[in-house]
Scaffold this active site. Structure first.
Site, PDB file in Angstrom:
ATOM      1  N   LYS A 127       0.851  -1.203   0.000  1.00 28.33           N
ATOM      2  CA  LYS A 127       0.000   0.000   0.000  1.00 28.33           C
ATOM      3  C   LYS A 127       0.879   1.244   0.000  1.00 28.33           C
ATOM      4  O   LYS A 127       1.935   1.273   0.661  1.00 28.33           O
ATOM      5  CB  LYS A 127      -0.913  -0.028   1.228  1.00 28.33           C
ATOM      6  N   SER A 177      -9.805   1.991   2.680  1.00 29.86           N
ATOM      7  CA  SER A 177      -8.878   2.709   1.832  1.00 29.86           C
ATOM      8  C   SER A 177      -7.849   1.824   1.124  1.00 29.86           C
ATOM      9  O   SER A 177      -7.237   2.267   0.149  1.00 29.86           O
ATOM     10  CB  SER A 177      -8.149   3.766   2.663  1.00 29.86           C
ATOM     11  N   SER A 186     -10.036  -0.353   6.912  1.00 26.91           N
ATOM     12  CA  SER A 186      -9.440  -0.244   5.570  1.00 26.91           C
ATOM     13  C   SER A 186      -8.736  -1.480   5.028  1.00 26.91           C
ATOM     14  O   SER A 186      -8.370  -1.505   3.853  1.00 26.91           O
ATOM     15  CB  SER A 186      -8.468   0.917   5.521  1.00 26.91           C
TER      16      SER A 186
HETATM   17  N1  GLN Z   1     -13.102   4.474   5.990  1.00 27.26           N
HETATM   18  C1  GLN Z   1     -12.536   4.913   7.230  1.00 27.26           C
HETATM   19  C2  GLN Z   1     -12.065   6.337   7.085  1.00 27.26           C
HETATM   20  O1  GLN Z   1     -12.307   6.901   6.082  1.00 27.26           O
HETATM   21  C3  GLN Z   1     -11.411   4.005   7.630  1.00 27.26           C
HETATM   22  C4  GLN Z   1     -10.186   4.271   6.894  1.00 27.26           C
HETATM   23  C5  GLN Z   1      -9.029   3.402   7.320  1.00 27.26           C
HETATM   24  O2  GLN Z   1      -9.202   2.391   7.986  1.00 27.26           O
HETATM   25  N2  GLN Z   1      -7.848   3.856   6.974  1.00 27.26           N
HETATM   26  O3  GLN Z   1     -11.466   6.897   7.945  1.00 27.26           O
END
Ligand code: GLN
Length: 448
Positions: free
Chosen positions: A52, A128, A152
């Site tokens: 990532k 994400s 995410s």
């Molecule tokens: N979707 C959540 C956010 O937007 C979690 C994101 C994540 O776990 N990095 O913060």
């Protein structure tokens, strides 16, 4: 590595999982490893992996999918996890797309490109870590690393029909992970099978003096008890996880999974996580507060592309941040700055910290009587690209079932448990006690 690049050449222009490919280096490394194959000590030897793009890789562009870091071409060091993988001789194929600074649930907040769900290209891969999940689902790499602050890893794993683990907070070093919300962030493995997942986790765990929140605990052999079965295991199923807002198809798949656990010799009962309904509100206050502090370093001086033609230093900061950050990142910085400001701190930030403790206690209470908690990973399968981009609150609701796990610091895995009527994967979430990844893996393996 050849197979990996062949597949990338075949499908990547449709899937768009990668932001940066490192073909020349990867092939060179693979050639070198060919000569050492007979001395291979690790199962991961020579395996192609994707990383990532918020995990720092020495000499390999690391952008966090932000324009602000578009010129971060030559990082000076490797994240601890990357270094550990190198010791096992994996081959880094490239860097994977994500929501900018890991803020989002669909990878549509990437400032570079939309990644598409390999099961149906009109749909999002989740986020994400959408690139990480899509690349594994599309068979471009065998494994990838993602990061999970509120879901995410697990949510994109669910949407793409692969296996993703959010480890116990502190189990995997965050050194070299670009910080979003430091009290929640964890790096974890995304794979096609549970067994692969256990092997990849094994390679990246362990105490690291470069991360002050890294836990100094004994590391078990994750594949040792993998095949022990679930006989006698007690499972709690939170009623809030099969309630309002969860689609009928998702509920039906999870109930089928519970039936299978019963057949395999486990028992399950309904339990309650009464404060989980406050998870989203609590998370968005705390995560945004931490983000507003963590992202202060991106000012065009210490990090990031500097805006041109500013009259003075303050303008230069402002212009750099205005041009460098996308809309969602700005929204979080503003929300977090507000929640931390004097006069509001007690009402918002401090209160959210207290509710976080209540959520954590909910889990501790259930784990007094049960070995695992099982439910869906997400309320629905993947949605269409563009469908939720206009409304941040609808987007935030995707993580309603994953966020409480991060707030409590416990580990959770998502693995496939069926398909929806329109042919999209559904994810089963298995949550364990702190540092009890072995029991999660055992159950996931038995189910799979
Ligand atoms: N979707 C959540 C956010 O937007 C979690 C994101 C994540 O776990 N990095 O913060």
């Amino acid at each position: 590595v050849d197979a990996s690049y062949n597949r990338i050449n075949e499908v990547e222009d449709q899937v768009k999982a990668f932001l940066t490919l490192d073909e020349e280096n990867a092939r060179k490394q693979a050639k070198e490893l060919d000569g050492k194959l007979s001395a291979a000590e690790s199962l991961l030897f020579g395996m192609p992996i994707g990383i990532k793009d918020n995990i720092v890789t020495k000499g390999l562009r690391t952008t966090c999918a932000s324009q602000f870091l578009s010129n971060f071409n030559d990082p000076l060091y490797d994240a601890t996890v990357v270094q550990k993988l190198q010791e096992k001789n994996t081959v880094t194929i490239g860097k994977l797309n994500m929501d900018e600074f890991a803020m989002g649930s669909s990878t549509e907040n990437s400032s570079y490109q939309n990644t598409r769900n390999p099961w149906n290209l009109d749909y999002v891969p989740g986020g994400s870590s959408g690139g990480s999940a899509a690349a594994v689902a599309a068979e471009e790499v065998f494994f990838s690393l993602g990061s999970d602050t509120g879901g995410s890893i697990r949510q994109p794993a669910a949407y793409c029909g692969v296996v993703g683990l959010k480890p116990t907070y502190g189990l995997v070093s965050r050194f070299g992970l670009v910080a979003f919300a430091s009290s929640l962030d964890q790096i974890g493995p995304i794979t096609r099978s549970v067994e692969d997942n256990a092997h990849l986790l094994q390679a990246i765990v362990g105490h690291d003096k470069m991360d002050s929140t890294s836990a100094n605990v004994e590391i078990p052999d994750y594949s040792e008890s993998l095949k022990d079965g679930v006989k006698g295991l007690r499972i709690g199923v939170p009623k809030e996880y099969l309630g309002e807002g969860v689609s009928e198809e998702v509920k039906a798949s999870v109930k089928e999974a519970l039936k299978k656990f019963e057949e395999l010799g486990a028992t399950w009962e309904e339990v309650s996580l009464p404060h989980s309904k406050y998870g989203i509100a609590t998370y968005y206050l705390l995560a945004s507060s931490e983000a507003s502090a963590n992202l202060a370093r991106f000012d065009g001086v210490r990090y990031g592309v500097r805006a041109e033609n500013s009259d003075n230093m303050i303008d230069m900061f402002k212009n750099s941040r205005a041009q460098g950050f996308g809309e969602e990142v700005k929204r979080r910085i503003m929300l977090g700055t507000f929640a931390l400001s004097s006069g509001y701190y007690d009402a918002y930030y401090k209160k959210a910290q207290k509710v976080r403790t209540l959520i954590k206690q909910d889990f501790e209470k259930v784990f007094e009587d049960y070995d695992l908690i099982v439910g869906p990973t997400t309320p629905t399968p993947a949605f269409k690209i563009g469908e939720e981009t206009d409304d941040p609150l609808t987007m935030y609701a995707n993580d309603i079932l994953t966020i409480p796990v991060n707030l409590a610091g416990v580990p959770g895995i998502s693995l496939p448990c069926g398909l929806s009527s329109n042919g999209l994967p559904i994810g089963l979430q298995i949550i364990g006690k702190h540092f009890d990844e072995p029991t999660i893996y055992k159950a996931a393996y038995a189910y799979e």
